[in-house]
Design a protein around this motif. Structure first.
Motif, short mmCIF file in Angstrom:
data_model
loop_
_atom_site.label_atom_id
_atom_site.label_comp_id
_atom_site.label_asym_id
_atom_site.label_seq_id
_atom_site.Cartn_x
_atom_site.Cartn_y
_atom_site.Cartn_z
N THR A 121 0.57 -1.35 -0.06
CA THR A 121 0.03 -0.26 -0.49
C THR A 121 1.04 0.95 -0.37
N TRP A 122 2.03 1.14 0.67
CA TRP A 122 2.65 2.14 0.77
C TRP A 122 4.02 2.74 -0.37
N GLY A 123 3.76 1.26 -1.40
CA GLY A 123 4.76 1.49 -2.67
C GLY A 123 4.45 2.43 -3.50
N PRO A 124 3.77 2.90 -4.20
CA PRO A 124 3.59 3.88 -4.64
C PRO A 124 3.98 4.80 -4.79
N THR A 125 3.57 5.67 -3.61
CA THR A 125 4.08 6.85 -3.13
C THR A 125 5.71 6.92 -3.36
N GLY A 126 6.70 5.85 -3.15
CA GLY A 126 7.51 6.68 -4.32
C GLY A 126 8.12 7.33 -5.18
N PRO A 127 6.95 6.62 -6.54
CA PRO A 127 6.49 7.53 -7.48
C PRO A 127 5.78 8.75 -7.84
N ALA A 128 4.82 8.86 -6.85
CA ALA A 128 4.23 9.84 -6.78
C ALA A 128 4.79 10.66 -6.91
N VAL A 129 5.33 10.52 -5.39
CA VAL A 129 6.47 11.89 -4.24
C VAL A 129 7.78 12.54 -5.40
N ASP A 130 8.17 11.62 -6.45
CA ASP A 130 9.30 12.23 -7.66
C ASP A 130 8.23 13.04 -9.06
N GLU A 131 6.93 12.07 -9.16
CA GLU A 131 6.04 12.81 -10.09
C GLU A 131 5.60 14.43 -9.59
N ALA A 132 5.23 14.54 -7.95
CA ALA A 132 5.30 16.01 -7.42
C ALA A 132 6.26 16.70 -7.60
N MET A 133 7.55 15.94 -7.21
CA MET A 133 8.63 17.38 -6.81
C MET A 133 9.30 17.48 -8.54
N LEU A 134 8.44 16.44 -9.60
CA LEU A 134 8.86 17.44 -10.69
C LEU A 134 8.06 18.30 -11.42
N GLY A 135 7.08 18.77 -10.57
CA GLY A 135 5.46 19.18 -10.88
C GLY A 135 5.21 18.31 -12.18
N GLN A 136 5.04 16.80 -12.22
CA GLN A 136 4.28 16.60 -13.14
C GLN A 136 3.14 16.44 -12.78
N LEU A 137 2.69 16.46 -11.45
CA LEU A 137 1.19 16.16 -10.89
C LEU A 137 1.00 16.43 -9.88
N SER A 138 0.00 18.01 -9.17
CA SER A 138 -0.49 18.32 -7.73
C SER A 138 0.29 16.35 -6.83
N PRO A 139 0.67 17.49 -5.58
CA PRO A 139 0.14 16.52 -4.47
C PRO A 139 -0.92 15.99 -4.51
N GLU A 140 -1.92 16.32 -4.90
CA GLU A 140 -3.47 15.83 -4.33
C GLU A 140 -3.00 14.48 -5.86
N GLU A 141 -3.13 14.58 -7.14
CA GLU A 141 -2.93 13.31 -7.99
C GLU A 141 -1.68 12.78 -7.96
N ALA A 142 -1.52 12.99 -7.21
CA ALA A 142 -0.14 12.18 -6.90
C ALA A 142 -0.31 11.24 -5.86
N LEU A 143 -0.80 11.71 -4.64
CA LEU A 143 -1.48 10.59 -3.67
C LEU A 143 -2.44 10.10 -3.51
N ASP A 144 -3.35 10.54 -4.91
CA ASP A 144 -4.91 9.60 -4.73
C ASP A 144 -4.29 8.80 -5.68
N ARG A 145 -3.46 9.17 -6.67
CA ARG A 145 -3.19 7.89 -7.65
C ARG A 145 -2.52 6.34 -6.81
N ALA A 146 -1.37 7.25 -5.97
CA ALA A 146 -0.41 6.34 -5.63
C ALA A 146 -1.41 5.07 -4.30
N ALA A 147 -2.93 5.67 -3.79
CA ALA A 147 -3.14 5.33 -3.21
C ALA A 147 -4.32 4.55 -4.45
N ARG A 148 -5.11 4.66 -4.83
CA ARG A 148 -5.59 3.52 -5.46
C ARG A 148 -4.77 2.62 -5.90
N GLU A 149 -3.96 2.64 -6.70
CA GLU A 149 -3.03 1.66 -6.76
C GLU A 149 -1.96 0.71 -5.74
N GLY A 150 -1.39 1.89 -4.68
CA GLY A 150 -1.23 0.67 -3.09
C GLY A 150 -2.61 -0.45 -2.79
#
Length: 445
Positions: free
Chosen positions: A404-433
């Protein structure tokens, strides 16, 4: 109950019940990979038995992933043990990169070829206990006098799963702040920052007084460990007790991640798009004032020519204390036929290492045993002692935490790169996780 001042761990709500550490956490899962401790990848390494052990009555096989400089430190401890127990017990080590370790472990246990003793990261223990590949240690630990009062309470408790003990803690390895003393002095500061606002203030001052960055925020590992710490500091939670539900995609989680992103795009104290390990290189070269990474970086920074650095607790990104921490633990792999005499010998080795882990602390760790933490020798280890003075938070004890936690890795990276907002990145990570956890639970059942 023995406690060192400020040396404790917390439970965040009912969720962070502390457990875990597949060594610092990988981007795609829950755990530390070989690079987390400066270890090198590569093929499996077979090591000779340290010391004179040829006539020992019992020779025990010990598996670990200490393929870097820490392997030399554990080898010295083993050599001392073999010398002290000459003719009685000898330890034979087998070392391999962590990314190979767990696959090999599953194979040898299934084939009834398991070693007598192994090192396992704390956030792996629940899963291996669930799959009946670890030996319960409650009676064995009691027989040899190992008990809760001897260890940092929370890391001791984290070795339990469903009411049984499966691990004995060797160390704690948390995140920390490293800082360039010369750059701070040039900017007019003599002490490191304790809060996010102070980190920003000092970073801006460094950039005004030099050509260096304030901080280089990693885009890759260990970015999600920094997010974990920021999440805890903002009062957020990682996953549910059973590990099946993501809790990080919350207002607290969004704020925690936004704080990291803002260091790049709002405050402009960190470069964007830092390549893998680029933040380490910038700090080594004196081109950034601050660096957030694990305690395992001490030795590498000490060996860097011309780097005048200090260490401190990670600054609080929110209002609450708490920093990600992991732990190496001793386990006894499941044997098809248990041999009480070999188990007793294995526990004697674990007790010996625990009591003599000051040498392990010198390798860049916080000892888990109070008997070592309270020694003057440990307090004289400036960096290790400084880093120990913070509130440790371990991931929850669940076989499905990593899923469940694992997808936070790429999600955090995409937010740090400005590709996704924190909300978008974490919601997607939660669905995947959560989907990952459901698949893992179905496969187990």
């Amino acid at each position: 109950m023995k406690k060192l001042k400020q040396l404790s761990a917390v439970t965040v709500g009912s969720l962070l019940i502390l457990a875990a550490c597949q060594e610092p956490e990988q981007q795609g899962g829950a755990g530390e990979d070989s690079d987390s401790e400066g270890n090198n990848g590569g093929e499996e390494v077979e090591e000779d038995m340290p010391g004179d052990v040829g006539d020992a009555d019992i020779v025990l096989d010990f598996w670990n992933g200490f393929t870097g400089p820490d392997g030399d430190d554990i080898a010295r401890i083993i050599s001392d043990f073999n010398e002290e127990y000459e003719g009685e017990i000898a330890i034979r080590t087998q070392t391999m990169p962590w990314d190979n370790f767990y696959d090999q472990y599953r194979t040898v246990v299934a084939n009834n070829e398991a070693p007598d003793i192994a090192i396992m990261h704390l956030d792996s223990i629940a899963g291996y206990a669930q799959n009946d590949t670890l030996t319960p240690l409650d009676e064995l630990a009691a027989d040899i006098g190992l008990e809760e009062d001897d260890f940092i309470e929370e890391v001791w408790q984290a070795g339990e799963y469903e009411g049984s003990r499966y691990a004995i803690p060797l160390d704690v390895h948390p995140l920390a702040l490293y800082y360039n003393i010369d750059l701070l002095e040039e900017a007019g500061y003599s002490e490191p920052p304790e809060t996010y606002d102070e980190l920003v203030e000092m970073s801006l001052a460094v950039q005004d007084s030099s050509d260096a960055y304030g901080i280089a925020m990693p885009v890759y590992w260990p970015s999600n460990m920094i997010f974990f710490s920021s999440l805890v500091s903002h009062g957020g939670e990682t996953v549910s007790d059973d590990g099946m539900t993501a809790l990080y995609n919350s207002p607290e989680g969004e704020e925690a991640l936004q704080k990291m992103v803002d260091l790049v795009y709002e405050h402009e104290v960190s470069p964007s798009d830092v390549q893998a390990d680029g933040e380490v290189t910038l700090f080594r070269q004196g081109n950034s004032a601050f660096h957030i990474n694990g305690i395992w970086m001490i030795t590498g920074f000490e060996e860097q020519d011309g780097l005048n650095f200090g260490s401190a607790p990670m600054p609080q990104f929110g209002d609450e204390e708490g920093v990600w921490a992991g732990s190496h633990n001793f386990v006894l792999p499941k044997q098809q036929e248990e041999d009480p005499e070999r188990q007793e010998a294995a526990m004697e080795f674990i007790r010996y290492v625990s009591e003599n882990s000051i040498d392990w602390a010198r390798a860049g760790q916080v000892p888990a045993a109070y008997s070592v933490l309270e020694r003057e020798e440990f307090q004289e280890l400036e960096h290790q002692y400084n880093i120990s003075q913070q509130t440790f938070v371990f991931p929850p004890t669940s076989p499905y935490y990593g899923d469940t936690w694992g997808p936070t890795g790429p999600a955090v990276d995409e937010a740090m790169l400005g590709q996704l907002s924190p909300e978008e990145a974490l919601d997607r990570a939660a669905r995947e996780g959560e989907a990952n956890a459901e698949d893992a639970a179905a496969a187990h059942n």
